[in-house]
Design a protein around this motif. Structure first.
Motif, PDB file in Angstrom:
ATOM      1  N   ARG A 102     104.491  29.630  -2.489  1.00  0.00           N
ATOM      2  CA  ARG A 102     103.661  29.319  -3.656  1.00  0.00           C
ATOM      3  C   ARG A 102     103.159  30.573  -4.365  1.00  0.00           C
ATOM      4  NH1 ARG A 102     102.000  26.052   0.448  1.00  0.00           N
ATOM      5  NH2 ARG A 102     100.246  27.448   0.871  1.00  0.00           N
ATOM      6  N   GLY A 103     103.886  31.649  -4.304  1.00  0.00           N
ATOM      7  CA  GLY A 103     103.469  32.868  -4.984  1.00  0.00           C
ATOM      8  C   GLY A 103     102.192  33.428  -4.379  1.00  0.00           C
ATOM      9  N   ASN A 104     101.230  33.813  -5.246  1.00  0.00           N
ATOM     10  CA  ASN A 104      99.970  34.363  -4.744  1.00  0.00           C
ATOM     11  C   ASN A 104      99.129  33.325  -4.018  1.00  0.00           C
ATOM     12  OD1 ASN A 104     100.522  36.921  -5.749  1.00  0.00           O
ATOM     13  ND2 ASN A 104      99.502  36.536  -7.704  1.00  0.00           N
ATOM     14  N   ASP A 105      99.377  32.044  -4.285  1.00  0.00           N
ATOM     15  CA  ASP A 105      98.644  30.987  -3.584  1.00  0.00           C
ATOM     16  C   ASP A 105      99.212  30.705  -2.202  1.00  0.00           C
ATOM     17  OD1 ASP A 105      96.980  30.688  -5.756  1.00  0.00           O
ATOM     18  OD2 ASP A 105      98.250  29.156  -6.688  1.00  0.00           O
ATOM     19  N   SER A 106     100.211  31.466  -1.789  1.00  0.00           N
ATOM     20  CA  SER A 106     100.785  31.251  -0.460  1.00  0.00           C
ATOM     21  C   SER A 106      99.866  31.715   0.649  1.00  0.00           C
ATOM     22  CB  SER A 106     102.132  31.979  -0.356  1.00  0.00           C
ATOM     23  OG  SER A 106     103.035  31.525  -1.341  1.00  0.00           O
ATOM     24  N   VAL A 107      98.864  32.532   0.310  1.00  0.00           N
ATOM     25  CA  VAL A 107      97.912  33.028   1.303  1.00  0.00           C
ATOM     26  C   VAL A 107      96.554  32.411   1.002  1.00  0.00           C
ATOM     27  CG1 VAL A 107      96.844  35.066   2.318  1.00  0.00           C
ATOM     28  CG2 VAL A 107      99.196  35.177   1.511  1.00  0.00           C
ATOM     29  N   ARG A 108      96.005  31.749   1.979  1.00  0.00           N
ATOM     30  CA  ARG A 108      94.719  31.084   1.817  1.00  0.00           C
ATOM     31  C   ARG A 108      93.765  31.503   2.931  1.00  0.00           C
ATOM     32  NH1 ARG A 108      96.662  24.835   0.495  1.00  0.00           N
ATOM     33  NH2 ARG A 108      97.792  25.314  -1.448  1.00  0.00           N
ATOM     34  N   GLY A 109      92.506  31.228   2.691  1.00  0.00           N
ATOM     35  CA  GLY A 109      91.481  31.514   3.690  1.00  0.00           C
ATOM     36  C   GLY A 109      90.599  32.696   3.368  1.00  0.00           C
ATOM     37  N   LEU A 110      91.033  33.591   2.461  1.00  0.00           N
ATOM     38  CA  LEU A 110      90.233  34.776   2.161  1.00  0.00           C
ATOM     39  C   LEU A 110      89.026  34.446   1.288  1.00  0.00           C
ATOM     40  CD1 LEU A 110      92.935  37.521   1.527  1.00  0.00           C
ATOM     41  CD2 LEU A 110      91.438  37.279   3.495  1.00  0.00           C
ATOM     42  N   ASP A 111      89.096  33.382   0.520  1.00  0.00           N
ATOM     43  CA  ASP A 111      87.982  33.045  -0.369  1.00  0.00           C
ATOM     44  C   ASP A 111      86.737  32.630   0.412  1.00  0.00           C
ATOM     45  OD1 ASP A 111      89.669  33.566  -2.471  1.00  0.00           O
ATOM     46  OD2 ASP A 111      90.300  31.474  -2.678  1.00  0.00           O
ATOM     47  N   THR A 112      86.927  32.042   1.540  1.00  0.00           N
ATOM     48  CA  THR A 112      85.800  31.588   2.362  1.00  0.00           C
ATOM     49  C   THR A 112      85.533  32.501   3.554  1.00  0.00           C
ATOM     50  OG1 THR A 112      87.286  30.160   3.648  1.00  0.00           O
ATOM     51  CG2 THR A 112      86.208  29.202   1.706  1.00  0.00           C
ATOM     52  N   LEU A 113      86.188  33.630   3.590  1.00  0.00           N
ATOM     53  CA  LEU A 113      86.059  34.535   4.732  1.00  0.00           C
ATOM     54  C   LEU A 113      84.783  35.360   4.609  1.00  0.00           C
ATOM     55  CD1 LEU A 113      87.905  35.034   7.184  1.00  0.00           C
ATOM     56  CD2 LEU A 113      88.784  37.044   5.995  1.00  0.00           C
ATOM     57  N   GLN A 114      84.027  35.456   5.677  1.00  0.00           N
ATOM     58  CA  GLN A 114      82.798  36.235   5.725  1.00  0.00           C
ATOM     59  C   GLN A 114      82.998  37.429   6.647  1.00  0.00           C
ATOM     60  OE1 GLN A 114      80.104  35.660   3.873  1.00  0.00           O
ATOM     61  NE2 GLN A 114      80.938  33.776   2.981  1.00  0.00           N
ATOM     62  N   LEU A 115      82.875  38.636   6.083  1.00  0.00           N
ATOM     63  CA  LEU A 115      83.033  39.860   6.854  1.00  0.00           C
ATOM     64  C   LEU A 115      81.697  40.585   6.958  1.00  0.00           C
ATOM     65  CD1 LEU A 115      86.389  41.165   5.352  1.00  0.00           C
ATOM     66  CD2 LEU A 115      86.051  39.763   7.374  1.00  0.00           C
ATOM     67  N   ALA A 116      81.554  41.397   7.999  1.00  0.00           N
ATOM     68  CA  ALA A 116      80.279  42.062   8.260  1.00  0.00           C
ATOM     69  C   ALA A 116      79.998  43.170   7.244  1.00  0.00           C
ATOM     70  CB  ALA A 116      80.278  42.635   9.682  1.00  0.00           C
ATOM     71  N   GLN A 117      80.940  44.063   7.041  1.00  0.00           N
ATOM     72  CA  GLN A 117      80.716  45.225   6.179  1.00  0.00           C
ATOM     73  C   GLN A 117      81.475  45.166   4.862  1.00  0.00           C
ATOM     74  OE1 GLN A 117      81.252  49.102   7.874  1.00  0.00           O
ATOM     75  NE2 GLN A 117      80.002  48.689   9.673  1.00  0.00           N
ATOM     76  N   TYR A 118      82.384  44.231   4.713  1.00  0.00           N
ATOM     77  CA  TYR A 118      83.275  44.251   3.563  1.00  0.00           C
ATOM     78  C   TYR A 118      83.177  42.954   2.770  1.00  0.00           C
ATOM     79  CZ  TYR A 118      85.612  48.308   5.626  1.00  0.00           C
ATOM     80  OH  TYR A 118      85.892  49.542   6.150  1.00  0.00           O
ATOM     81  N   THR A 119      83.659  43.048   1.553  1.00  0.00           N
ATOM     82  CA  THR A 119      83.845  41.897   0.685  1.00  0.00           C
ATOM     83  C   THR A 119      85.267  41.953   0.145  1.00  0.00           C
ATOM     84  OG1 THR A 119      81.520  41.907   0.039  1.00  0.00           O
ATOM     85  CG2 THR A 119      83.044  40.690  -1.375  1.00  0.00           C
ATOM     86  N   VAL A 120      85.975  40.840   0.246  1.00  0.00           N
ATOM     87  CA  VAL A 120      87.351  40.782  -0.260  1.00  0.00           C
ATOM     88  C   VAL A 120      87.291  40.635  -1.774  1.00  0.00           C
ATOM     89  CG1 VAL A 120      89.556  39.605  -0.141  1.00  0.00           C
ATOM     90  CG2 VAL A 120      88.119  39.743   1.897  1.00  0.00           C
TER      91      VAL A 120
END
Length: 463
Positions: free
Chosen positions: A212-230
């Motif tokens: 699905r192009g760029n939509d082939s990767v999911r999960g980063l929108d809801t990912l919570q990281l300690a020191q970083y922001t996607v």
């Protein structure tokens, strides 16, 4: 056999597919006969499993004559494999090792004409049947270590559709290398990648594509990281060129921006407060030697400890001059400068007369010295003027010679003006009273620190 019968009185005897209940009392011949029957039954089950007789008829028809060692479309061009990812978590991002650890769901789709069957429903098979089918030899390029989850069973999914399409999904935790540029740490942005390649099949055998192009990767929108922001992520398709050929490659790029708030509270604010604390000594009398030395030495040692603590989580590489190192170096320089300021002021105080005698005597001595130098320059100029006048009287006393004399006189006056300006400049840097050094420091230290901070933050935030 007797020993086996004896153990049956206390526990269960297990064979593949059949369990013998606990026997509390049995005769020797009966027990031996039961064990022999169970062993024959287990051998029959093992043979049936090897021949595939326990599989449903549909699966038996599919895998009949199937060769898992040959890829689909073996003589009819490359097989196309579509991929998609779900990022379950990014556990750690290490600046020391320059890698990140992530748990991903990798899904691969391809069509195998040998697996077509009649029907309108897909078949979801046990993950252990993957060993009976051909699957792509996909691997993660920059992976340092990876493992497939196997609790409670191996986390594999295999699904076959009537048209021969195969869906193969696995759950992997992998540690992937990520090259980082830490020159702007902790105001940096890092771009990491996840590269998928075929190990043995080149582009003539296998072709990779994102489903699905760029939509082939999911999960980063809801990912919570300690020191970083996607901040951003995208996919790309390329080829890997090696000595053995050209291989298909899929690349997933994601950009991480570090959250600076933690470092402001942990490093920047304490270092600023230490610099301000070192300025307190400017308001303490120069005669209070223990108090001023105590403030200076304490702030220097505390700043040294803060600098060492800020570097514990960073790689010890000389090629990286990080932004936080620059700022800590600036703060350390100001704190050390405040300590040196008192040393200079105290030294000048010891080699000067008392404060009551300083203004009068010093002003008279300075004025006499300045007048003496200027008088010497003036006398040399007047002597040259007299010589020029005598020479001009001997010559033609014309208006032209008068103009030359005035020009020479004005040329002689120019060195005097230059000397006066130089004395004024030197006088600005001359400290008549050592007790005024603290007054200058109260103004110059904060002003220069503010100016340097403005340049620092503008440079590292916007350039």
């Amino acid at each position: 056999m007797a020993a086996l019968c004896q153990s049956a009185n206390h526990s269960q005897i297990g064979f593949p597919g059949v369990w013998l209940p606990t026997v509390f009392a049995c005769s020797q011949p009966l027990c031996e006969a039961a064990v022999e029957a169970l062993m024959q039954r287990s051998v029959q089950i093992s043979e049936a499993e090897g021949k595939g007789e326990i599989l449903p008829p549909t699966i038996q028809n599919i895998i009949k004559g199937y060769n898992k060692y040959l890829r689909p479309f073996f003589d009819n061009g490359p097989v196309s494999v579509g991929m998609s990812l779900d990022i379950a978590s990014i556990d750690t991002i290490s600046e020391i090792n320059m890698d990140y650890t992530a748990t991903i769901f990798l899904r691969q789709r391809w069509t195998d004409e040998r697996l077509c069957f009649d029907g309108n429903k897909s078949l979801s098979l046990d993950g252990r049947l993957v060993e009976m089918l051909w699957v792509p030899d996909t691997f993660i390029v920059d992976s340092k270590k990876s493992f497939l989850h196997d609790i409670t069973v191996e986390n594999r999914l295999i699904r076959i559709y009537p048209n021969g399409t195969v869906l193969y999904a696995i759950r992997i935790t992998t540690t992937v290398a990520c090259s980082m540029d830490l020159t702007k740490y902790p105001m940096d942005k890092q771009t990491c990648t996840l590269q998928l390649e075929s190990w043995g099949y080149n582009i003539n055998d296998v072709m990779f594509y994102w489903t699905r192009g760029n939509d082939s990767v999911r999960g980063l929108d809801t990912l919570q990281l300690a020191q970083y922001t996607v901040e951003d992520h995208f996919t790309s398709v390329s080829e890997a060129v090696y000595e053995t050929g050209r291989y298909p490659k899929l690349v997933f790029h994601f950009e991480l921006k570090r959250n600076i708030l933690y470092f402001i509270l942990e490093t920047y604010v304490p270092s600023i407060l230490l610099v301000v604390l070192s300025w307190v000594s400017f308001w303490i009398s120069q005669s209070s030697v223990p108090a001023r030395i105590c403030i200076g030495v304490t702030t220097v040692l505390t700043m040294t400890t803060l600098m060492m603590g800020a570097r514990t989580s960073l790689p010890n590489a000389n090629c990286f001059i990080k932004a936080i190192d620059v700022y800590l170096g600036i703060c350390f320089s100001f704190i050390f400068g405040a300590l040196l300021e008192y040393a200079v002021a105290h030294f000048c105080t010891l080699h000067r007369p008392s404060s009551k005698e300083i203004p009068k005597d010093e002003d008279e001595g300075t004025e006499e010295e300045r007048n003496g130098v200027l008088a010497a320059v003036a006398n040399s100029c007047s002597a040259s003027d007299n010589t020029n006048k005598i020479d001009s009287d001997k010559g033609n006393k014309t208006s032209i010679n008068g103009k030359k004399e005035r020009n020479k006189h004005s040329g002689c006056s120019s060195p005097m003006s230059i000397m006066k300006s130089l004395f004024c400049i030197f006088d600005c840097f001359h400290v008549k009273n050592p007790y005024h050094i603290d007054n200058y420091a109260r103004f110059s230290f904060p002003l220069s620190f503010i100016i340097i901070n403005v340049f620092y933050w503008v440079y590292y935030l916007y350039f």
